[in-house]
Design a protein around this motif. Structure first.
Motif, PDB file in Angstrom:
ATOM      1  N   ALA A  71      -0.696  13.916 -22.082  1.00 46.19           N
ATOM      2  CA  ALA A  71      -0.701  13.444 -23.469  1.00 46.19           C
ATOM      3  C   ALA A  71      -1.788  12.403 -23.708  1.00 46.19           C
ATOM      4  O   ALA A  71      -2.425  12.380 -24.768  1.00 46.19           O
ATOM      5  N   ALA A  72      -2.032  11.535 -22.719  1.00 47.88           N
ATOM      6  CA  ALA A  72      -3.030  10.469 -22.879  1.00 47.88           C
ATOM      7  C   ALA A  72      -4.428  11.042 -23.084  1.00 47.88           C
ATOM      8  O   ALA A  72      -5.181  10.569 -23.945  1.00 47.88           O
ATOM      9  N   SER A  95      -9.165  12.504 -26.493  1.00 44.04           N
ATOM     10  CA  SER A  95     -10.160  13.538 -26.792  1.00 44.04           C
ATOM     11  C   SER A  95     -10.059  14.114 -28.189  1.00 44.04           C
ATOM     12  O   SER A  95     -11.032  14.650 -28.718  1.00 44.04           O
ATOM     13  N   ARG A  96      -8.881  14.017 -28.819  1.00 46.72           N
ATOM     14  CA  ARG A  96      -8.647  14.695 -30.091  1.00 46.72           C
ATOM     15  C   ARG A  96      -9.644  14.324 -31.197  1.00 46.72           C
ATOM     16  O   ARG A  96     -10.102  15.209 -31.941  1.00 46.72           O
ATOM     17  N   PRO A  97     -10.023  13.041 -31.352  1.00 49.04           N
ATOM     18  CA  PRO A  97     -10.979  12.716 -32.424  1.00 49.04           C
ATOM     19  C   PRO A  97     -12.318  13.446 -32.290  1.00 49.04           C
ATOM     20  O   PRO A  97     -13.010  13.662 -33.287  1.00 49.04           O
ATOM     21  N   PHE A  98     -12.684  13.826 -31.070  1.00 47.46           N
ATOM     22  CA  PHE A  98     -13.980  14.478 -30.851  1.00 47.46           C
ATOM     23  C   PHE A  98     -13.875  15.993 -30.928  1.00 47.46           C
ATOM     24  O   PHE A  98     -14.696  16.650 -31.583  1.00 47.46           O
ATOM     25  N   PHE A 121      -9.555  24.189 -18.003  1.00 44.91           N
ATOM     26  CA  PHE A 121      -8.175  24.599 -17.721  1.00 44.91           C
ATOM     27  C   PHE A 121      -8.104  25.288 -16.359  1.00 44.91           C
ATOM     28  O   PHE A 121      -7.224  24.997 -15.532  1.00 44.91           O
ATOM     29  N   ALA A 122      -9.048  26.190 -16.101  1.00 49.40           N
ATOM     30  CA  ALA A 122      -9.083  26.915 -14.825  1.00 49.40           C
ATOM     31  C   ALA A 122      -9.320  25.961 -13.655  1.00 49.40           C
ATOM     32  O   ALA A 122      -8.669  26.076 -12.599  1.00 49.40           O
ATOM     33  N   ILE A 123     -10.232  25.014 -13.825  1.00 51.69           N
ATOM     34  CA  ILE A 123     -10.503  24.041 -12.759  1.00 51.69           C
ATOM     35  C   ILE A 123      -9.261  23.189 -12.489  1.00 51.69           C
ATOM     36  O   ILE A 123      -8.932  22.895 -11.334  1.00 51.69           O
ATOM     37  N   GLY A 124      -8.571  22.801 -13.573  1.00 49.75           N
ATOM     38  CA  GLY A 124      -7.351  22.023 -13.415  1.00 49.75           C
ATOM     39  C   GLY A 124      -6.300  22.770 -12.608  1.00 49.75           C
ATOM     40  O   GLY A 124      -5.624  22.187 -11.744  1.00 49.75           O
ATOM     41  N   MET A 125      -6.143  24.067 -12.858  1.00 45.07           N
ATOM     42  CA  MET A 125      -5.178  24.870 -12.115  1.00 45.07           C
ATOM     43  C   MET A 125      -5.598  25.013 -10.654  1.00 45.07           C
ATOM     44  O   MET A 125      -4.757  24.990  -9.744  1.00 45.07           O
ATOM     45  N   LEU A 161      -6.585  18.393 -21.067  1.00 42.72           N
ATOM     46  CA  LEU A 161      -7.811  18.520 -21.859  1.00 42.72           C
ATOM     47  C   LEU A 161      -8.102  19.982 -22.160  1.00 42.72           C
ATOM     48  O   LEU A 161      -8.498  20.330 -23.287  1.00 42.72           O
ATOM     49  N   GLY A 162      -7.903  20.846 -21.161  1.00 40.91           N
ATOM     50  CA  GLY A 162      -8.206  22.265 -21.342  1.00 40.91           C
ATOM     51  C   GLY A 162      -7.188  22.980 -22.210  1.00 40.91           C
ATOM     52  O   GLY A 162      -7.488  23.372 -23.338  1.00 40.91           O
ATOM     53  N   TRP A 163      -5.964  23.125 -21.709  1.00 40.93           N
ATOM     54  CA  TRP A 163      -4.957  23.885 -22.454  1.00 40.93           C
ATOM     55  C   TRP A 163      -4.517  23.159 -23.725  1.00 40.93           C
ATOM     56  O   TRP A 163      -4.317  23.784 -24.762  1.00 40.93           O
ATOM     57  N   GLY A 164      -4.345  21.831 -23.656  1.00 43.64           N
ATOM     58  CA  GLY A 164      -3.908  21.087 -24.835  1.00 43.64           C
ATOM     59  C   GLY A 164      -4.844  21.263 -26.012  1.00 43.64           C
ATOM     60  O   GLY A 164      -4.419  21.373 -27.165  1.00 43.64           O
ATOM     61  N   THR A 165      -6.147  21.320 -25.740  1.00 41.41           N
ATOM     62  CA  THR A 165      -7.133  21.539 -26.802  1.00 41.41           C
ATOM     63  C   THR A 165      -7.146  22.990 -27.246  1.00 41.41           C
ATOM     64  O   THR A 165      -7.283  23.288 -28.437  1.00 41.41           O
TER      65      THR A 165
END
Length: 396
Positions: free
Chosen positions: A251-252, A257-260, A281-285, A306-310
């Motif tokens: 969430a943090a 990142s959301r404003p950008f 997302f793939a790198i995170g997994m 950052l990946g999936w949330g966006t």
């Protein structure tokens, strides 16, 4: 040209409504199965069905709610759906058997499905067109925050104050969503006179939203493996002490990142967001599959967030932007119904796969699976958007 205001009273109101709605959902998602097992003597299968029944009701009602929005006052649909979500919260106090509990969950699931549909349609009309990516990102972020706070709040209250306090808090959260929703000042509408609600697939789904909805569901299957099993995986790695921080980090990074990301979507198109975020997302997994330390575990949370949330909010924006303004409610219903169905089925499939190959192999193979999803996105959307952007530059 000065951009139109995004943070209006109505935008804040509908975002708060969304926040309380999902806070109440996640609050019971983690506590109700525990309550059913310990206080009602339910089996593990029955406890799991409490979530399945709820989501099944939401999936079934959304296409109907989307059509209803085309035919009647948005405010009327909003009031009815909020009431349908809130009233069952009082019935939990009376549910003294599993059949009654399933009935209450089904009724509230109907309210949840209707409210998320009408709220999505309202916010898509409130957000200025040139700031749709940014606005939808903030709107979806409210649900992301609820995903972190809901389980924490629910388990804390249940463990320290008991089940009665848990149900009272759930009522308060639902009423909070109702107050926020009823505070909206919606414009008067002139609805086109249409025939009765259709149960044919062509009437229950917005055609332009179907491909991106399936792509979201396809990628969401990998995320289902994170949402449902990451805490169990952490325990198997002896990282249970940091497992509760996974979604806090998730969430943090969304907040930061959301404003950008939303503004980049509005200025440069979806490819600038989708392509790098799928890769992230793939790198995170992949990092999650190789995790051996708390630092690696939380780094994977940051990248997956950052990946999936966006991606989730970006795909939802894509789902509504090609739909006619009168069809946005149906477009939202289409997106959420297909996505929820995919994730619901995915959670079941993922459980079977993990039982066969183990956590690390599943998360590792998910890296390749996600990159296949990138190929699907590029085939159906990315190359067309790239050509469109090139033509626009050439015209200038």
């Amino acid at each position: 040209m000065v951009p139109q205001r995004l943070w209006t009273k109505d935008f804040i109101g509908i975002s708060l409504c969304n926040f309380f709605l999902f806070l109440a959902f996640y609050f019971l998602l983690v506590t109700l199965p525990v309550y059913a097992l310990k206080d009602m003597g339910a089996t593990a299968g029955q406890a799991g069905l409490l979530t399945t029944v709820f989501l099944l009701a939401a999936i079934l009602i959304r296409p109907i709610a989307g059509q209803w929005l085309e035919r009647t006052s948005t405010r009327l649909v909003l009031i009815f759906s909020l009431a349908l979500f809130t009233l069952p919260t009082f019935l939990y106090f009376l549910a003294d058997s599993m059949p009654i509990m399933f009935t209450v969950r089904f009724l509230q699931g109907l309210g949840f499905g209707m409210t998320t549909t009408v709220a999505g349609a309202i916010v898509s009309n409130i957000i200025p067109k040139e700031r749709r990516g940014e606005g939808m990102g903030y709107y979806v972020m409210a649900a992301n925050l609820a995903m972190v706070l809901g389980p924490f709040l629910g388990l804390t209250i249940m463990q320290n104050l008991g089940s009665s306090a848990m149900f009272v808090t759930n009522v308060i959260l639902a009423i909070g969503g109702m107050i926020a929703g009823l505070s909206l000042k919606l414009p008067k509408e002139t609805k086109e006179i249409l025939g009765p609600i259709s149960l044919h697939p062509s009437g229950m789904f917005e055609r332009s939203s179907v491909p991106i909805s399936f792509i979201a569901a396809f990628l969401g299957l990998s995320y289902a493996g994170v949402l449902s099993f990451v805490s169990v995986y952490a325990e198997s790695l002896d990282l249970i002490a940091v497992s509760s921080y996974f979604f806090v980090v998730y969430a943090a990074i969304l907040l930061l990142s959301r404003p950008f990301t939303g503004r980049w979507f509005d200025h440069y198109g979806s490819n600038v967001i989708v392509v790098p975020c799928v890769v992230i997302f793939a790198i995170g997994m992949f990092i999650l599959s190789m995790t051996t330390t708390p630092l690696m575990f939380l780094l994977s949370a940051l990248l997956i967030g950052l990946g999936w949330g966006t991606l989730f909010s970006t795909f939802q924006t894509i789902a509504i932007q090609d739909a006619p303004s009168t069809k946005r409610g149906l477009a939202i219903a289409t997106y959420l119904s297909i996505f929820d169905f995919g994730v619901g089925v995915g959670s079941f499939v993922v459980g079977i796969v993990i039982a066969g190959i183990g956590f690390q192999s599943f998360y590792g193979y998910s890296t390749l699976y996600i990159l296949v999803g990138l190929g699907l996105y590029w085939f159906f959307y990315g190359r067309k958007i790239e050509n469109r952007m090139t033509e626009q530059v050439a015209e200038k």
